[in-house]
Motif scaffolding. Sequence first.
Motif, PDB file in Angstrom:
ATOM      1  N   SER A 331     -36.582   8.233 -11.274  1.00 30.66           N
ATOM      2  CA  SER A 331     -36.953   6.802 -11.589  1.00 30.66           C
ATOM      3  C   SER A 331     -38.720   6.542 -12.128  1.00 30.66           C
ATOM      4  O   SER A 331     -39.225   5.504 -12.506  1.00 30.66           O
ATOM      5  N   SER A 332     -39.697   7.291 -12.011  1.00 32.08           N
ATOM      6  CA  SER A 332     -40.017   7.277 -12.398  1.00 32.08           C
ATOM      7  C   SER A 332     -40.641   7.818 -13.989  1.00 32.08           C
ATOM      8  O   SER A 332     -41.330   8.349 -14.726  1.00 32.08           O
ATOM      9  N   SER A 333     -39.129   8.474 -14.640  1.00 34.34           N
ATOM     10  CA  SER A 333     -38.889   9.111 -16.049  1.00 34.34           C
ATOM     11  C   SER A 333     -39.592   8.054 -16.945  1.00 34.34           C
ATOM     12  O   SER A 333     -39.116   6.671 -16.723  1.00 34.34           O
ATOM     13  N   GLY A 334     -39.792   8.111 -18.059  1.00 35.73           N
ATOM     14  CA  GLY A 334     -40.345   7.471 -18.985  1.00 35.73           C
ATOM     15  C   GLY A 334     -38.648   7.100 -20.255  1.00 35.73           C
ATOM     16  O   GLY A 334     -38.068   7.232 -19.578  1.00 35.73           O
ATOM     17  N   GLY A 335     -39.319   6.224 -21.514  1.00 35.77           N
ATOM     18  CA  GLY A 335     -38.259   6.026 -22.628  1.00 35.77           C
ATOM     19  C   GLY A 335     -37.743   7.476 -22.574  1.00 35.77           C
ATOM     20  O   GLY A 335     -36.415   7.073 -23.139  1.00 35.77           O
ATOM     21  N   GLY A 336     -38.046   8.493 -22.244  1.00 33.97           N
ATOM     22  CA  GLY A 336     -37.063  10.220 -22.034  1.00 33.97           C
ATOM     23  C   GLY A 336     -36.056  10.157 -21.732  1.00 33.97           C
ATOM     24  O   GLY A 336     -35.283  10.739 -22.196  1.00 33.97           O
ATOM     25  N   ALA A 337     -35.411   8.386 -20.765  1.00 37.05           N
ATOM     26  CA  ALA A 337     -34.346   8.542 -19.448  1.00 37.05           C
ATOM     27  C   ALA A 337     -33.417   8.373 -20.445  1.00 37.05           C
ATOM     28  O   ALA A 337     -32.374   8.785 -19.766  1.00 37.05           O
ATOM     29  N   TRP A 338     -33.788   7.782 -21.863  1.00 36.50           N
ATOM     30  CA  TRP A 338     -32.095   6.695 -22.299  1.00 36.50           C
ATOM     31  C   TRP A 338     -32.257   8.366 -23.623  1.00 36.50           C
ATOM     32  O   TRP A 338     -32.949   8.534 -24.158  1.00 36.50           O
ATOM     33  N   THR A 339     -31.100   7.944 -24.634  1.00 37.14           N
ATOM     34  CA  THR A 339     -30.148   8.738 -25.153  1.00 37.14           C
ATOM     35  C   THR A 339     -29.601   7.460 -26.255  1.00 37.14           C
ATOM     36  O   THR A 339     -28.661   7.208 -24.942  1.00 37.14           O
ATOM     37  N   GLU A 340     -30.247   7.433 -27.662  1.00 39.98           N
ATOM     38  CA  GLU A 340     -29.323   6.684 -28.313  1.00 39.98           C
ATOM     39  C   GLU A 340     -27.659   7.107 -28.537  1.00 39.98           C
ATOM     40  O   GLU A 340     -27.671   8.431 -29.051  1.00 39.98           O
ATOM     41  N   VAL A 341     -27.340   5.962 -28.151  1.00 38.87           N
ATOM     42  CA  VAL A 341     -25.394   5.995 -28.415  1.00 38.87           C
ATOM     43  C   VAL A 341     -24.536   5.746 -29.567  1.00 38.87           C
ATOM     44  O   VAL A 341     -24.466   6.864 -30.046  1.00 38.87           O
ATOM     45  N   VAL A 342     -26.082   4.971 -29.900  1.00 40.57           N
ATOM     46  CA  VAL A 342     -25.320   4.551 -31.838  1.00 40.57           C
ATOM     47  C   VAL A 342     -26.286   3.585 -32.128  1.00 40.57           C
ATOM     48  O   VAL A 342     -27.124   2.606 -31.290  1.00 40.57           O
ATOM     49  N   ARG A 343     -26.328   2.961 -33.181  1.00 41.74           N
ATOM     50  CA  ARG A 343     -26.856   2.077 -34.063  1.00 41.74           C
ATOM     51  C   ARG A 343     -26.310   1.506 -35.152  1.00 41.74           C
ATOM     52  O   ARG A 343     -25.364   1.593 -36.171  1.00 41.74           O
ATOM     53  N   MET A 344     -26.424  -0.460 -34.901  1.00 40.37           N
ATOM     54  CA  MET A 344     -26.064  -0.956 -35.907  1.00 40.37           C
ATOM     55  C   MET A 344     -26.070  -0.446 -37.332  1.00 40.37           C
ATOM     56  O   MET A 344     -26.852  -1.018 -37.675  1.00 40.37           O
ATOM     57  N   PRO A 345     -24.805  -0.681 -38.293  1.00 39.49           N
ATOM     58  CA  PRO A 345     -24.945  -0.619 -39.161  1.00 39.49           C
ATOM     59  C   PRO A 345     -26.198  -0.787 -40.762  1.00 39.49           C
ATOM     60  O   PRO A 345     -26.323  -2.101 -40.367  1.00 39.49           O
ATOM     61  N   PRO A 346     -26.134  -0.887 -41.286  1.00 43.58           N
ATOM     62  CA  PRO A 346     -27.842  -1.992 -42.318  1.00 43.58           C
ATOM     63  C   PRO A 346     -27.310  -2.648 -42.421  1.00 43.58           C
ATOM     64  O   PRO A 346     -27.435  -4.180 -42.275  1.00 43.58           O
ATOM     65  N   ASP A 347     -25.869  -2.758 -43.124  1.00 43.27           N
ATOM     66  CA  ASP A 347     -25.355  -3.819 -43.747  1.00 43.27           C
ATOM     67  C   ASP A 347     -24.505  -4.515 -43.010  1.00 43.27           C
ATOM     68  O   ASP A 347     -24.592  -6.173 -42.498  1.00 43.27           O
ATOM     69  N   VAL A 348     -24.518  -4.243 -41.191  1.00 39.82           N
ATOM     70  CA  VAL A 348     -23.823  -4.977 -40.432  1.00 39.82           C
ATOM     71  C   VAL A 348     -24.311  -6.105 -40.003  1.00 39.82           C
ATOM     72  O   VAL A 348     -24.820  -7.075 -39.251  1.00 39.82           O
ATOM     73  N   HIS A 349     -25.601  -5.088 -39.968  1.00 45.09           N
ATOM     74  CA  HIS A 349     -27.177  -5.657 -39.066  1.00 45.09           C
ATOM     75  C   HIS A 349     -28.044  -6.714 -39.694  1.00 45.09           C
ATOM     76  O   HIS A 349     -27.931  -8.301 -39.478  1.00 45.09           O
ATOM     77  N   GLU A 350     -27.426  -6.958 -41.330  1.00 44.49           N
ATOM     78  CA  GLU A 350     -28.638  -7.983 -42.011  1.00 44.49           C
ATOM     79  C   GLU A 350     -27.097  -9.229 -41.631  1.00 44.49           C
ATOM     80  O   GLU A 350     -27.989 -10.319 -41.858  1.00 44.49           O
ATOM     81  N   GLN A 351     -26.005  -9.004 -41.391  1.00 44.06           N
ATOM     82  CA  GLN A 351     -24.939 -10.141 -41.209  1.00 44.06           C
ATOM     83  C   GLN A 351     -24.860 -10.207 -39.921  1.00 44.06           C
ATOM     84  O   GLN A 351     -25.527 -11.987 -39.413  1.00 44.06           O
ATOM     85  N   PHE A 352     -25.646  -9.600 -38.618  1.00 41.51           N
ATOM     86  CA  PHE A 352     -25.010 -10.200 -37.284  1.00 41.51           C
ATOM     87  C   PHE A 352     -27.305 -10.555 -37.669  1.00 41.51           C
ATOM     88  O   PHE A 352     -26.836 -12.354 -35.941  1.00 41.51           O
ATOM     89  N   ALA A 353     -28.078 -10.225 -38.116  1.00 42.08           N
ATOM     90  CA  ALA A 353     -29.195 -10.527 -37.551  1.00 42.08           C
ATOM     91  C   ALA A 353     -29.249 -12.193 -38.944  1.00 42.08           C
ATOM     92  O   ALA A 353     -29.454 -13.265 -38.245  1.00 42.08           O
ATOM     93  N   ALA A 354     -28.494 -12.821 -39.630  1.00 43.79           N
ATOM     94  CA  ALA A 354     -28.076 -14.037 -40.614  1.00 43.79           C
ATOM     95  C   ALA A 354     -27.495 -15.049 -39.684  1.00 43.79           C
ATOM     96  O   ALA A 354     -27.738 -15.799 -38.939  1.00 43.79           O
ATOM     97  N   ALA A 355     -27.038 -13.812 -38.742  1.00 49.12           N
ATOM     98  CA  ALA A 355     -25.593 -14.978 -37.957  1.00 49.12           C
ATOM     99  C   ALA A 355     -26.630 -15.378 -36.690  1.00 49.12           C
ATOM    100  O   ALA A 355     -26.573 -16.515 -35.755  1.00 49.12           O
ATOM    101  N   GLU A 356     -27.652 -14.572 -36.211  1.00 44.06           N
ATOM    102  CA  GLU A 356     -28.377 -14.795 -34.341  1.00 44.06           C
ATOM    103  C   GLU A 356     -29.384 -16.261 -35.059  1.00 44.06           C
ATOM    104  O   GLU A 356     -29.682 -16.913 -34.741  1.00 44.06           O
TER     105      GLU A 356
END
Length: 453
Positions: A331-356
Amino acid sequence: MFNPHHLPLPVTLPSSSSSSSAAAVVDLDPRVWRRLPQPLVDRVLACLPTPSFLRLRAACRRFYSLLFSSPFLHSHLLLSPHLPFFAFAVPSSGHLLLLDPTAATAQQHRSSSWSRLPLPLPLPPPGAAAAAGHATFSPAAASAGLLAFLSDASGHKTLLLVNPITRLLAPLPICPNARLSPTVGLAAGPTSFIAVVAGDDLVSPFAVKNISADTFVADAASAPPSGFWAPSSLLPRLSSLDPRAGMAFASGRFYCMSSSPFAVLVFDVATNAWTKVQPPMRRFLRSPALVELGGGRQSEVRVGMVAAVEKSRLSVPRSVRVWALRSGAPSSSGGGAWTEVVRMPPDVHEQFAAAEGGRGFECAAHGDFVVLAPRAAAGPAPENVLIFDSRRDEWRWAPPCPYHHHHPYVGNGGAGGGGGAGFRLFAYEPRLATPAIGLLDATAPMALHGMQG
């Protein structure tokens, strides 16, 4: 009036074959089917997914009667496959909009990705106020085929558990502490369930504070089996809960987000105690949500976080990322307790940000899928839905919802379970049998609703 011979169109069943090939249709020889022993026929039917059985139940009275057979429902609970549906719920709309992400993978089935499922909740007349005696409820949580709806009126809340398929509805005893707009968590199993109602304590008629959480536990093996409210637990200091963020459950613990600054609150059911876990990149998160990754019969549920990352440095571009909490992280762990699984590709993020458009987004995960839906300015259904398929490592847009303009939004102005504004998104699994709700005083209307496509 309900007609047992009327066949509503359910959602399309997921196919185990690749998306490029359609499932073959095989006609069964009636001379063979007619001679099969009845127990074997029932066994075969118990292995069908819920939408498929709902479609088949109108074939004959014998099949329809299985809906009221306890041995068959027990077999169906054990044998039927788990389906990763997603439910979009709108306060006072009277229905759920269901998205089948597996149907959205096949081009020939994309039109069957969406379906509509009526809710058994009583609806107030249009324009009627809660003060006139019409209690209103808002969607708050979901687990194992059950949805939880929270009363909108401030004070001692009422929590309803609902199975939309069988139209079973059961209220929990009144919450012991008065609250305004608490965060709700639900974890249901075959013979037990746990509900948590946290934060927004009404310390006076004009002031709220995030002080405590109430936990309801019901277990067929405990006394009384109908459940009880456990002693209230104290939230960590400086907690600030968002009811729209909901809770995730894994390994006997509930997880929810706290803001200003961002932190992950962890509630251990066994010890009735709360702790904190630092999220990753907490200074640069926007719209963080906790989800349950994986699950099903073959894999363990992991707690995940989905959030937009907006960092000023050019070396870290804006994106939407998914992290997983490492198993056994203290419980006392910081941000290092998390592992990044996936990141939205830039082209998809551009469309998603426009919709959001900066309004934030709803998010849920179920099995191999993560679904993100930008919050709409108005309307009962999402205009854009993005699906991440971890099996294929693929981001794709779901087909448009055909019901977006069919049902106007009926606002109630309440605050319970998310403020009564816009849709809520939940991981949902349609189930014929939800025995945990039987621990309460459930009522079952005669009509059984199927999914309407």
